[in-house]
Each structure stands twice: as structure tokens, then as C-alpha cells.
Design a protein around this motif. Sequence first.
Motif, PDB file in Angstrom:
ATOM      1  N   LEU A  63       0.841  -1.195   0.000  1.00  0.00           N
ATOM      2  CA  LEU A  63       0.000   0.000   0.000  1.00  0.00           C
ATOM      3  C   LEU A  63       0.878   1.247   0.000  1.00  0.00           C
ATOM      4  O   LEU A  63       1.932   1.270   0.622  1.00  0.00           O
ATOM      5  N   VAL A  64       0.421   2.264  -0.694  1.00  0.00           N
ATOM      6  CA  VAL A  64       1.016   3.589  -0.591  1.00  0.00           C
ATOM      7  C   VAL A  64      -0.088   4.467  -0.019  1.00  0.00           C
ATOM      8  O   VAL A  64      -1.193   4.520  -0.559  1.00  0.00           O
ATOM      9  N   TYR A  65       0.232   5.134   1.104  1.00  0.00           N
ATOM     10  CA  TYR A  65      -0.785   5.951   1.756  1.00  0.00           C
ATOM     11  C   TYR A  65      -0.173   7.249   2.266  1.00  0.00           C
ATOM     12  O   TYR A  65       1.029   7.374   2.421  1.00  0.00           O
ATOM     13  N   TYR A  66      -1.043   8.228   2.496  1.00  0.00           N
ATOM     14  CA  TYR A  66      -0.642   9.557   2.947  1.00  0.00           C
ATOM     15  C   TYR A  66      -0.684   9.585   4.469  1.00  0.00           C
ATOM     16  O   TYR A  66      -1.689   9.240   5.080  1.00  0.00           O
ATOM     17  N   ASP A  67       0.447   9.983   5.072  1.00  0.00           N
ATOM     18  CA  ASP A  67       0.521  10.005   6.531  1.00  0.00           C
ATOM     19  C   ASP A  67       1.369  11.186   6.983  1.00  0.00           C
ATOM     20  O   ASP A  67       2.557  11.257   6.668  1.00  0.00           O
ATOM     21  N   LYS A  68       0.762  12.114   7.685  1.00  0.00           N
ATOM     22  CA  LYS A  68       1.457  13.262   8.274  1.00  0.00           C
ATOM     23  C   LYS A  68       2.290  14.040   7.266  1.00  0.00           C
ATOM     24  O   LYS A  68       3.459  14.327   7.483  1.00  0.00           O
ATOM     25  N   GLY A  69       1.704  14.351   6.115  1.00  0.00           N
ATOM     26  CA  GLY A  69       2.369  15.199   5.138  1.00  0.00           C
ATOM     27  C   GLY A  69       3.317  14.497   4.201  1.00  0.00           C
ATOM     28  O   GLY A  69       4.039  15.143   3.459  1.00  0.00           O
ATOM     29  N   GLN A  70       3.329  13.169   4.210  1.00  0.00           N
ATOM     30  CA  GLN A  70       4.214  12.435   3.299  1.00  0.00           C
ATOM     31  C   GLN A  70       3.546  11.130   2.881  1.00  0.00           C
ATOM     32  O   GLN A  70       2.632  10.653   3.528  1.00  0.00           O
ATOM     33  N   VAL A 101      -3.547   5.613  -1.650  1.00  0.00           N
ATOM     34  CA  VAL A 101      -3.565   6.096  -3.019  1.00  0.00           C
ATOM     35  C   VAL A 101      -3.159   4.991  -4.003  1.00  0.00           C
ATOM     36  O   VAL A 101      -3.363   5.153  -5.207  1.00  0.00           O
ATOM     37  N   GLU A 102      -2.618   3.895  -3.492  1.00  0.00           N
ATOM     38  CA  GLU A 102      -2.192   2.806  -4.386  1.00  0.00           C
ATOM     39  C   GLU A 102      -2.239   1.486  -3.631  1.00  0.00           C
ATOM     40  O   GLU A 102      -1.802   1.420  -2.472  1.00  0.00           O
ATOM     41  N   ILE A 103      -2.779   0.459  -4.282  1.00  0.00           N
ATOM     42  CA  ILE A 103      -2.845  -0.879  -3.691  1.00  0.00           C
ATOM     43  C   ILE A 103      -2.336  -1.875  -4.720  1.00  0.00           C
ATOM     44  O   ILE A 103      -2.748  -1.845  -5.867  1.00  0.00           O
TER      45      ILE A 103
END
Length: 106
Positions: A63-70, A101-103
Amino acid sequence: MATSRVRAPRAQMFQPYDALIGFKELLKEQERVVVPKKVLSEDDYEMLNYNVHQIKKGTMVRLVYYDKGQYVEKTGMVAKINLDTRMVQIVTTRINLMDVVEIEIL
């Protein structure tokens, strides 16, 4: 026994000393560049929705995910997934599906 009492203070002399407590963390925070969250298209959402519904407990995913500004990439086995609360747990990391944003199913 007398030598152990002498060694403890002597060993303590050689411990690393940080004269500026918290300075390294402050520098690391300054180096971090905050990236705005991507706005996904309708097609991207459809693809993510399809992939989310393919995930089951025990599935290996990336997984690509958004966490604390990155953006963070996490690879591992799905321990839990709950579509009602929109949460997925990869090993011990809980991720909100709204931040993904991506799986990729491995």
C-alpha cells in the motif's frame, strides 16, 4: 564485588552525550518536506475500490498511503480489514483506507 562498583561509573563516562537534547529531532523535522495530498480521479477511485474488495485477511499487499504530510509505502500481510470503519491493518500498522492512493496485491 568492589570492582563492579568501580566499573559502573567508569562505564557511564563513555556513554554518548547529547549536549543539545532534541536538536537531532529538530533537524530531522526541518528536513522533512510536506507534500500536498494527491487528488485522485474517478478512475483511480474505481481501481482502488476494486482492489480493496479483493483484499482478505492474510493477503499480502503493498500500500502507498498519505501520513502526516508524506507518502508512505507499507508491504505486509493484512491482519484485519473493516470496510465499515474504512480501516486496514498491515501487520501492526493501522491505515485509514481514505488515505490510500495505491494498492498492489502480491
